[in-house]
Design an enzyme around this catalytic site. Structure first.
Site, PDB file in Angstrom:
ATOM      1  N   GLU A 603     -36.367 -24.467   2.197  1.00  0.00           N
ATOM      2  CA  GLU A 603     -36.193 -25.921   2.226  1.00  0.00           C
ATOM      3  C   GLU A 603     -37.116 -26.615   3.216  1.00  0.00           C
ATOM      4  O   GLU A 603     -37.019 -27.827   3.406  1.00  0.00           O
ATOM      5  CB  GLU A 603     -34.725 -26.331   2.426  1.00  0.00           C
ATOM      6  CG  GLU A 603     -33.922 -25.502   3.375  1.00  0.00           C
ATOM      7  CD  GLU A 603     -32.441 -25.881   3.401  1.00  0.00           C
ATOM      8  OE1 GLU A 603     -31.991 -26.786   2.705  1.00  0.00           O
ATOM      9  OE2 GLU A 603     -31.727 -25.230   4.182  1.00  0.00           O
ATOM     10  N   ASP A 627     -33.631 -30.820   0.794  1.00  0.00           N
ATOM     11  CA  ASP A 627     -34.387 -30.851   2.041  1.00  0.00           C
ATOM     12  C   ASP A 627     -35.861 -30.565   1.797  1.00  0.00           C
ATOM     13  O   ASP A 627     -36.725 -31.131   2.472  1.00  0.00           O
ATOM     14  CB  ASP A 627     -33.800 -29.852   3.047  1.00  0.00           C
ATOM     15  CG  ASP A 627     -32.622 -30.462   3.785  1.00  0.00           C
ATOM     16  OD1 ASP A 627     -32.759 -31.608   4.248  1.00  0.00           O
ATOM     17  OD2 ASP A 627     -31.565 -29.827   3.868  1.00  0.00           O
TER      18      ASP A 627
HETATM   19  C1  PEP Z   1     -30.675 -28.665  -0.011  1.00  0.00           C
HETATM   20  O1  PEP Z   1     -31.215 -29.069   1.025  1.00  0.00           O
HETATM   21  O2  PEP Z   1     -31.188 -28.755  -1.142  1.00  0.00           O
HETATM   22  C2  PEP Z   1     -29.355 -28.039   0.065  1.00  0.00           C
HETATM   23  C3  PEP Z   1     -28.796 -27.481  -0.996  1.00  0.00           C
HETATM   24  O3  PEP Z   1     -28.703 -28.106   1.258  1.00  0.00           O
HETATM   25  P1  PEP Z   1     -27.928 -29.425   1.789  1.00  0.00           P
HETATM   26  O4  PEP Z   1     -27.972 -30.445   0.691  1.00  0.00           O
HETATM   27  O5  PEP Z   1     -26.565 -28.991   2.125  1.00  0.00           O
HETATM   28  O6  PEP Z   1     -28.749 -29.793   2.974  1.00  0.00           O
HETATM   29 MG    MG Z   2     -30.444 -28.422   2.955  1.00  0.00          MG
END
Ligand code: PEP
Ligand code: MG
Length: 756
Positions: A603, A627
């Site tokens: 990410e 992210d």
């Molecule tokens: C993301 O970043 O795509 C993810 C699945 O984590 P979160 O949305 O919890 O940051």
């Molecule tokens: Mg994330």
């Protein structure tokens, strides 16, 4: 001029209505820049024109009646082009004669700047000087700055004026307040306010429903406020000067003053709800102090008001407990946290409305996971005045209707009924595999965050849990959850899905998920101590979590551990070292435990480039596209102002995802995608085309994605992905996928499923 600009904007903010604000602007600008005439036009996008809203130096009766079409005359040209125009001889400009109105054929030296907020044209600010008199460079920049600030003021004031008119019953149709859709779906319910609604003056009058309960709640709020004030004062004793810490004692004493409390109780008994009664008492007491001769006693009025806001906060935290809110609730607040949402009894939460946030905020992610419509970024939404009002939340269009007419209610009730029927038909897909027309199987998993979500994930037909956000349990707790508590909740999820895989992500706090009992002050929390960085900084907390996970896996062996926000190979090595240590400790202690599969989240951009090295250390990769998009495109996922550039289908993001999938496959290992992109049929098809093995999404989105997969061949998805990967902008990719999704209409799978 900077000072003048600030002064003007201060006066604008103090103006009670939009008309007053515009009048201030015009008067002050004319004075500051010494122009002959100055005017503000407001855009009417539905009619493709602008209407003169305020003017100095022009005939006053033209206000409200003079309209200019986009493209017509110089004013219309500014609106059409959405750009600044400076023309020292307006009379000689060819466009001038396109206007039929004498006002717009005005000669002189013209300067016009568009008023744009969130890329939307709201109006035009215009000035005229005598012909051939040029505008100095700093006059032009002054207008540009003023235009930018004025645009925001117009936007906010338009929203407030519209709601004020509504509350005053002055509406013949059903106007709405426009925000940004954060979770699809429709809801009807009553507004329940959350947090930060601490402006006493904005508390509306409402009748009390249950006098005894209301008095009890008020007394509890007073007791809680007194207690909090006393401990606040104790905590600061010795830290701040005594006269400051003793203020707490003064406030607590004021609350012990019978007249404040008894007057309020009297008002509740006479029929007012507690917040309204408290507002009335506070303003009367403050007024008495204000009239006193003694300057010291006069300042007590401010203390009483401040105290009033403080007690109100206590009262409102009680309101979010929904003790007396009837039926279905629409939560309304500046920002809505997990705790607000979790405080609502099951089945009562109908919709979410927030003035801040964006579709990628964690609140929005949660709303989609719960299948609840949400509208965010309703800037200047005067939530404080809407407590108890009936509302319609249209999560499909990002709109909120306040006090809807019976006609509108009937329309939405019908639409909600139809959506329910569609969901039922889609539910029939539950038992069918996510398989393309040419036989490629894709694993569809669920994203969840609490044991309470197990039922919805299981009901969606998910083949496993692709992302369990363990931080939700931490965020809901007042203290760090212990190892046994963690083990119990992880075990519940693992056992519910065994032998199907469950991916528990280690603590991903930081950014917009701060632990209240671990406060961190960072200038830039999204680039700070987030995800795995936090866990490695706090190895004791991390070890407890890893031990709890390994113990939960004993005898089941369906656990996969996932490390979030990894940016370096060293972080993975360190995390794996701690995982190994946790296992050995348990072994030495003779505790039952089982080793898990391990994955790394991709990410941040650095991990994209390290994917092939990272995958050699673990069993799978999971792409967090939310992210990844934020960090690759340098756009804040919580900032509604950059909601357009935040684009998960941006070619750079797609190419990065493709690169990661190829790298993992070269090493013979699988890739999952657990960001929101996987739950969007267009994104899911592209991911399928790029070779993703697993798509993990909110349970509420799973059926739609399965339908899309079952209507396409893998070959078609691959060709769409190839085309998209070669495109240079997200807009073209959206258009490509929009067209492709139309093909679903002809698919036999859709029989009986009414398409949107
Ligand atoms: C993301 O970043 O795509 C993810 C699945 O984590 P979160 O949305 O919890 O940051
Ligand atoms: Mg994330």
């Amino acid at each position: 001029m900077l000072v003048t600009l600030r002064q003007i904007m201060q006066q604008v903010r103090a103006a009670p209505t939009l008309d007053d604000a515009l009048a201030v602007i015009i008067r002050q600008v004319k004075k500051a820049v010494r122009v002959d005439a100055c005017a503000v036009y407001l855009a009417d996008v539905e009619r493709d024109d602008c209407v003169l809203a305020a003017a100095e130096g022009l005939t006053p009766d033209s206000i409200g009646s003079v309209r200019v079409r986009f493209g017509e005359g110089l004013v219309g040209l500014v609106a059409e082009r959405k750009e600044l125009i400076v023309e020292t001889d307006a009379g000689a400009h060819p466009n001038r004669h396109l206007s039929t109105d004498a006002l717009h054929q005005r000669d002189g030296s013209f300067l016009g700047t568009p008023l744009i907020h969130y890329r939307k044209l709201l109006g035009v600010l215009v000035a005229w000087k005598p012909v051939h008199q040029p505008y100095a460079r700093d006059e032009v920049t002054f207008f540009l700055s003023l235009g930018a600030q004025l645009a925001k003021a117009v936007h906010d004031a338009e929203t407030i004026d519209a709601v004020t008119a509504l509350l005053g019953g002055q509406h013949s149709r059903d106007p709405f307040v426009q925000g940004i859709s954060a979770a699809r779906g429709l809801a009807i319910g009553r507004a329940v306010l959350v947090g930060a609604q601490t402006k006493l003056d904005s508390i509306p009058d409402r009748e009390v429903q249950d006098v005894a309960a209301e008095v009890l709640a008020f007394e509890a709020a007073i007791a809680a406020a007194r207690q909090a004030l006393r401990s606040g004062g104790d905590g600061l004793a010795g830290v701040v000067p005594e006269d400051v810490s003793s203020l707490f004692a003064v406030y607590a004493m004021l609350l012990g003053n019978d007249s404040l409390v008894l007057d309020t109780i009297e008002r509740i008994r006479s029929g007012s709800w507690a917040s309204g009664a408290w507002r009335e008492t506070v303003s009367r007491h403050a007024a008495i102090f204000e009239q006193m001769e003694d300057p010291y006693l006069r300042t007590r009025a401010d203390d009483i008001r401040e105290l009033g806001e403080y007690v109100l906060t206590q009262l409102q935290s009680r309101e979010t407990a929904f003790a007396e809110s009837p039926g279905r609730c629409i939560l309304v607040g500046d920002t809505l946290g997990l705790t607000h949402i979790a405080a609502i009894p099951a089945g009562r939460l109908a919709g979410l409305v927030s003035t801040r946030g964006s579709p990628l905020s964690h609140m929005a992610v949660l709303a989609r996971a719960l299948g609840i419509p949400a509208v965010v970024s309703l800037v200047a939404f005067p939530g404080g005045r809407l407590a108890g009002s009936e509302m319609v939340v249209d999560g499909d269009e990002g709109r909120v209707y306040i006090q809807p007419s019976p006609r509108l209610l009937a329309i939405f009730q019908r639409r909600i009924h139809e959506a329910g029927m569609r969901a039922e038909r889609l539910a029939a897909m539950r038992e069918l595999p996510a398989e393309t027309l040419d036989g490629t199987r894709v694993h569809l998993h669920a994203n969840i965050g609490l044991p309470a979500d197990i039922a919805s994930a299981a009901a969606s037909g998910a083949e496993g849990v692709g992302l369990y956000r363990t931080e939700y349990g931490f965020l809901l707790s007042d203290t760090l959850p212990g190892e046994d508590d963690q083990r119990a909740s992880y075990r519940e999820v693992l056992a519910a899905f065994a032998p199907r895989p469950v991916t528990l992500r280690t603590l991903d706090v930081g950014g917009d998920k701060m632990l209240s009992y671990f406060p961190a002050v960072e200038d830039n929390p999204f680039l700070g101590c987030r995800g795995i960085r936090f866990s490695l900084d706090q190895p004791e907390i991390f070890l407890i979590q890893l031990r709890a996970m390994l113990r939960a896996n004993a005898g089941l062996s369906n656990l996969q551990v996932l490390f979030p926000m990894v940016g370096t190979v060293g972080e993975v090595d360190e995390a794996l070292g701690l995982l190994e240590r946790a296992y050995r400790e348990l072994e030495e202690e003779g505790q039952d435990a089982a080793r898990p599969g391990v994955g790394v989240m991709i990410e941040v951009p650095s991990s994209v480039h390290l994917a092939e090295i990272l995958i050699q250390r673990v069993d799978f990769l999971s792409i967090g596209s939310n992210d990844l998009t934020q960090y690759m495109l340098a756009v804040d996922r919580n900032n509604a102002q950059v909601v357009t550039p935040y684009d998960g289908l941006h070619p750079a993001v797609l190419n990065a995802i493709h690169q990661v999938i190829e790298a993992a496959h070269r090493q013979g290992k699988p890739v999952s995608i657990c960001g929101e992109m996987a739950g969007d049929p267009a994104g899911a098809l592209l991911l399928l085309g790029m070779g993703a093995d697993t798509l993990s999404m909110s349970p509420a989105l799973l059926a739609e994605v399965k339908l899309a997969i079952r209507c396409f061949t893998r070959a078609r998805a691959r060709s769409l992905a190839d085309t998209a990967l070669g495109m240079s902008d997200g807009f073209s990719i959206h258009r490509l996928m929009h067209g492709a999704l139309e093909e679903i209409r002809g698919c036999p799978e859709t029989v009986g499923v009414q398409l949107q």
